[in-house]
Design an enzyme around this catalytic site. Structure first.
Site, mmCIF file in Angstrom:
data_model
loop_
_atom_site.group_PDB
_atom_site.id
_atom_site.type_symbol
_atom_site.label_atom_id
_atom_site.label_comp_id
_atom_site.label_asym_id
_atom_site.label_seq_id
_atom_site.Cartn_x
_atom_site.Cartn_y
_atom_site.Cartn_z
ATOM 1 N N GLU B 184 0.803 -1.225 0.000
ATOM 2 C CA GLU B 184 0.000 0.000 0.000
ATOM 3 C C GLU B 184 0.836 1.275 0.000
ATOM 4 O OE1 GLU B 184 -3.378 0.523 -0.219
ATOM 5 O OE2 GLU B 184 -3.388 -1.610 -0.773
ATOM 6 N N SER B 468 -52.907 -30.005 30.590
ATOM 7 C CA SER B 468 -52.582 -30.933 31.684
ATOM 8 C C SER B 468 -51.159 -30.769 32.197
ATOM 9 C CB SER B 468 -52.779 -32.367 31.225
ATOM 10 O OG SER B 468 -54.116 -32.560 30.878
#
Lengths: 197, 776
Positions: B184, B468
């Site tokens: 870079e 239940s």
């Protein structure tokens, strides 16, 4: 007195005794019907189901509902001894003990929070690790949270049933917790429990 | 005269122009100085504060492995892969890798910072035998216990949706720095922010093309461009960029600038989230931190910077490889690496790590966690302060729960085609909550069939009738008046509710006459349960249930006993913990610790209990629920291979709208709900719909459990009894069995004459008691 008459009277006496005995046995038998009458063989279930019950059964008494004529104690030796948790040698248990050891050392070194984390991990590995609950209780008491400590002590107490030495330690810990909570009566009770062991 | 005038006038003009020029220059210089000062203040202001919004990261619980644990080599490999470990064909020389042999595996564990402690990674060799860990060694020293790092479950993003994992300059390996600088900005350590040679070269190219096509940006300029400026290319922006670069170079050292750059740089896209910085990119592409990067991987990352999505190893591996090779070549030419290193790196394949996307792992759990976090922190803090959030989730259980749920729902739809709806938006749904009852830790949570189609968390938000599955709480409230062998009338009884007559009916449509309390619960008899509840008192039941933390409105109607009110699966899970945890209800935990970026604990949650009932009562209900699994409505569990000690209860609501199963062992409690969102009839009972999911899940996780028989606490009496009842028949359930009673409520032998004993002594005892009865 002829021999026949004597014999007859003896026979009659014998018969009388037998009769009385029979009557007596019948009375006894009736009064303890579940014992002597054969168990009623449950009727095979019919398909379709039997019609709805008429519902004329006995009303449960006040207090605990009972059903004397329907329940029979098969074994008279009742067991009211709590089942002690067996120290298994499962890998989970052994690994959990390692963590308890680390946790205990942390608490002793003053790293109470770190110790608590380790002990909680120990419970995650083995939910019945009574030592982990005990040291958790100790740790929370050190952090001055007696009510939290008490819950863990209760759990440790439950899991230490049948182990007198450990139970005594827990009772003494519970005494300390109650003292910290300002409940002297309870503290005395746990002292007494510990002394009894 | 005229000439003099003209000369004078010219001199005046020149002087005026000169003065104006001087004045303008001064004004310009002052303005420029002011502007530079302004930029300096701006830069300093921005960089002295928090530089980036760092999303919080959510982690699962860590896992422990130990010798003897039932983990096969493949399962251990799966465990490592879930954490982003990579397989090598050679002995791993850096953390985050493993290699395997026939019955062994060697892994180089990573460092991990837990709350208050740090785990230093090391090489661990694990030997397996018959599906278990036989031994674990570190440098040939045996180990008894090793903690495996948690799985990252999610990141909590703000509106920017930037994923970033900060790294310091010291953490970054030298070859990554060399690779980035080489490709870079090779003169980075020489220039002062602007590389004039680079700019002239780029300018020449731009003039030739009459547009801005090349930038001669230095690393500092790139940092300025990404961090401070708009992405639009223009000469004004370029000038501003140059000024700011020089300012930054003046204010900060090269190392500081490079560190900022490595954390700021855009490295690609993961769905809607951008990958920023080398730390995050390293984790995303290679599954480990920057310090673990190889030279080849570092060169790949450096190569990506120029065009992240174009050179992505995921989308274009060949292009990524070419670019990597270019970076390596430049590094070799610049003398940054040796020929040997170059050759070795060149031989590395470009294989990105396929770490599963966090959102797929536990989305409902994370959503539930977020709600709790939002009560503790503002949204901005959660999405920007880089908190580490540790949870109780067990990744293995979570994955198993999801598999079990999907597999069984698909099977149900195959078996019962009526369950497949025409409307694809409303498929058969299910929810599951897995809790460790002794700690309250929520180990897994599934809020629905597929998060992508419906994010509604049914485990937490679906208010459904428990049916239940609620009955055990009625029986808990009834233990003051009834024992498990107390007789109940399972008969139709009319109740007036709101001016209407209501008669409870049983699931099978029949009434069974005189039955024991145990049978009523095991067989889930509605009529018997309601009749018992009416004797106990509905308000008493409500009081009991409220103690269990149920927040739903409960009205004292007889149907309450049958669970005809609404509660969430999570509420039901917590309530059931009271049975599985010996009468103590735990505080449910999802969150364990919140740690800030400095490693300080901000929030901590610990195990906590509250005693609701005695251990004896909880134990008696547990024993009856064991009966449900052995002889009752859940006896099908045996056919699924569930043979270890467990207790549970099925639940089915009217019109089969909901199917439930709540079951637990000594170490885990699981609630399963199945139904439609629109309350449509499922035609499934709890036993048919929810129970198979429970069984499937338990079969998957049972090797990680240690289910033990439930402990009989003090205050319980065990007696062997024989019951004479109308139902069930003896071939369905033995009439002679061990029964458990609260101490003091057990039937006394004297009442029954020691029935059932054999021998002369028993006979004589019987006669003697009979005589006593006669003469009494």
């Amino acid at each position: 007195m002829s021999f026949t008459k004597v014999n007859l009277s003896i026979w009659l006496r014998y018969l009388g005794v037998l009769g009385v005995t029979a009557v007596f046995l019948i009375i006894v038998g009736c009064s303890t019907s579940p014992l002597y009458t054969p168990q009623p063989v449950p009727q095979p279930r019919k398909y379709p189901y039997p019609p709805a019950s008429t519902g004329k059964g006995p009303t449960p008494e006040k207090g605990i509902a009972t059903n004397r004529e329907n329940v029979v104690i098969v074994s008279p030796e009742e067991s009211n001894q709590p089942s002690p948790v067996v120290d298994d040698s499962s890998p989970q248990h052994m690994a959990s003990l390692e963590l308890v050891d680390v946790g205990r050392r942390n608490i002793e070194a003053g790293n109470v929070d770190q110790g608590i984390s380790m002990l909680e991990r120990a419970i995650s590995l083995d939910a019945y690790n009574r030592r982990a609950y005990y040291y958790l209780s100790v740790a929370w008491l050190k952090k001055n949270q007696p009510s939290r400590a008490l819950e863990f002590a209760k759990k440790a107490e439950l899991l230490c049933q049948g182990r007198k030495r450990e139970l005594k330690k827990i009772y003494l810990l519970e005494r300390d917790i109650y003292l910290r909570m300002g409940n002297k009566d309870k503290a005395d009770m746990y002292q007494w429990k510990a002394d009894k062991l | 005269m005229g000439k003099r005038k003209v000369r004078k006038s010219r001199t005046n003009i020149s002087s005026f122009l000169f003065k104006t020029l001087i004045a303008l220059s001064i004004v310009f210089l002052i303005s420029f100085a002011c502007y530079v000062a302004y930029l300096t203040v701006t830069i300093e202001g921005r960089l002295s504060q928090r530089k980036w919004s760092i999303p919080s990261r959510v982690y699962s619980d860590s896992e422990y492995i130990f010798p003897g644990e039932k983990i096969s080599k493949q399962e251990f490999v799966d465990m490592l892969r879930l954490r982003g470990y990579r397989q090598y064909s050679y002995r791993p020389d850096r953390p985050g890798g493993y290699w395997t042999g026939k019955n062994w595996l060697e892994v180089y564990l990573r460092d991990f910072t837990y709350p208050q402690r740090r785990f230093e990674g090391f090489r661990l060799k694990v030997v397996f035998s018959r599906g278990r860990i036989r031994s674990m060694r570190r440098n040939n020293r045996p180990l008894n216990l090793v903690e495996i790092e948690p799985v990252e479950l999610a990141q909590l993003f703000g509106p920017q949706k930037e994923s970033r994992y900060l790294v310091s300059y010291d953490q970054v390996p030298k070859y990554l720095i060399d690779a980035v600088v080489t490709i870079e900005d090779r003169r980075f350590f020489e220039h002062r922010g602007i590389d004039w040679r680079g700019i002239l070269r780029a300018l020449w190219v731009d003039i030739k093309h009459r547009s801005v096509v090349q930038g001669g940006s230095t690393i500092t300029q790139q940092l300025v461009k990404n961090y401070f400026l708009e992405p639009k290319r223009s000469f004004v922006r370029k000038a501003k960029e140059a000024i700011m670069s020089v300012i930054i170079e003046t204010l900060y050292s090269k190392e500081e600038i490079l560190e900022m750059y490595l954390n700021e740089i855009y490295m690609g896209q993961k769905g809607g989230v951008s990958i920023n910085g080398m730390g995050e990119a390293s984790r995303y592409f290679f599954g480990h931190g920057v310090s673990d990067l190889t030279l080849g991987e570092a060169a790949t990352l450096a190569g990506i910077i120029r065009a992240p999505n174009y050179y992505s190893p995921f989308s274009n591996p060949e292009l990524a490889k070419k670019r990597r090779n270019l970076v390596l070549e430049m590094m070799l030419k610049a003398g940054k690496i040796s020929r040997e290193e170059y050759d070795k790196a060149l031989a590395e394949p470009v294989v990105p790590s396929r770490t599963p996307s966090p959102i797929r792992k536990a989305p409902y759990y994370v959503d539930f966690l977020k709600r709790q976090l939002e009560e503790l922190y503002p949204q901005k803090v959660l999405t920007s302060m880089g908190l580490k959030i540790f949870t109780t989730l067990n990744p293995y259980f979570q994955v198993s729960a999801r598999k079990a749920l999907r597999e069984e729902l698909s099977r149900l739809e195959k078996e019962y085609p009526a369950l497949v709806t025409k409307n694809e938006d409303q498929p058969l749904q299910a929810a599951m909550v897995v809790v460790q009852p002794k700690t309250g830790a929520i180990l897994a949570m599934i809020g629905g069939r597929d998060y992508r189609y419906s994010s509604f968390n049914r485990a937490v938000d679906a208010h459904r009738q428990p049916g239940s599955a609620f009955k055990p709480f009625v029986y808990l409230a009834a233990l003051d008046k009834f024992t498990p062998v107390s007789m109940l009338e399972d008969k139709p009884v009319e109740y007036r509710v709101g001016g209407k007559t209501w008669i409870p009916k049983n699931y099978d449509g029949h009434y069974h006459g005189r039955v024991t309390v145990r049978t009523a619960l095991e067989q889930s008899l509605n009529a018997a349960t309601v009749n018992m509840a009416m004797e106990v008192g509905l308000n008493r039941i409500i009081d009991t249930v409220k103690q269990l933390g149920v927040k739903s409105e409960l009205k004292p109607y007889p149907s309450l006993a049958l669970g005809a009110f609404e509660m969430t699966p999570l509420e039901l899970a917590r309530a059931y913990c009271v049975f599985a945890n010996e009468g103590q209800i735990p505080y449910l935990l999802t969150l364990r610790d919140v740690v800030n970026e400095h490693g300080e604990i901000e929030e901590k949650r610990n195990i906590g209990f509250k005693t609701i009932c005695s251990p004896a009562r909880a134990f008696i209900i547990t024993k009856m629920l064991e009966g449900v699994v052995q002889y009752g409505t859940a006896r099908r569990l045996k056919s699924y291979g569930i043979t270890f000690p467990c207790a549970g209860k099925t639940g089915t609501t009217s019109d089969y709208r909901d199917a439930w199963f709540a079951g637990y062992t000594s170490d885990v409690l699981v609630i399963v709900w199945v139904g439609f969102d629109n309350n449509k009839n499922t035609h499934l009972s709890g036993s048919r719909g929810a129970l198979p999911i429970w069984a499937n899940f338990m079969n998957r996780i049972k090797k990680r459990l240690n289910p033990r028989p439930f402990v009989m606490p003090p205050g319980v009496v065990k007696i062997r009894v024989r019951v004479n009842v109308d139902w069930p028949p003896p071939w369905q359930r033995p009439t002679s069995y061990d029964e458990y009673f609260l101490k003091g409520t057990e039937p006394k032998p004297v009442d029954y004459g020691g029935a059932g004993r054999s021998g002369i002594r028993d006979w004589a005892d019987g006669i003697w008691k009979g005589i006593k009865d006669v003469f009494h």
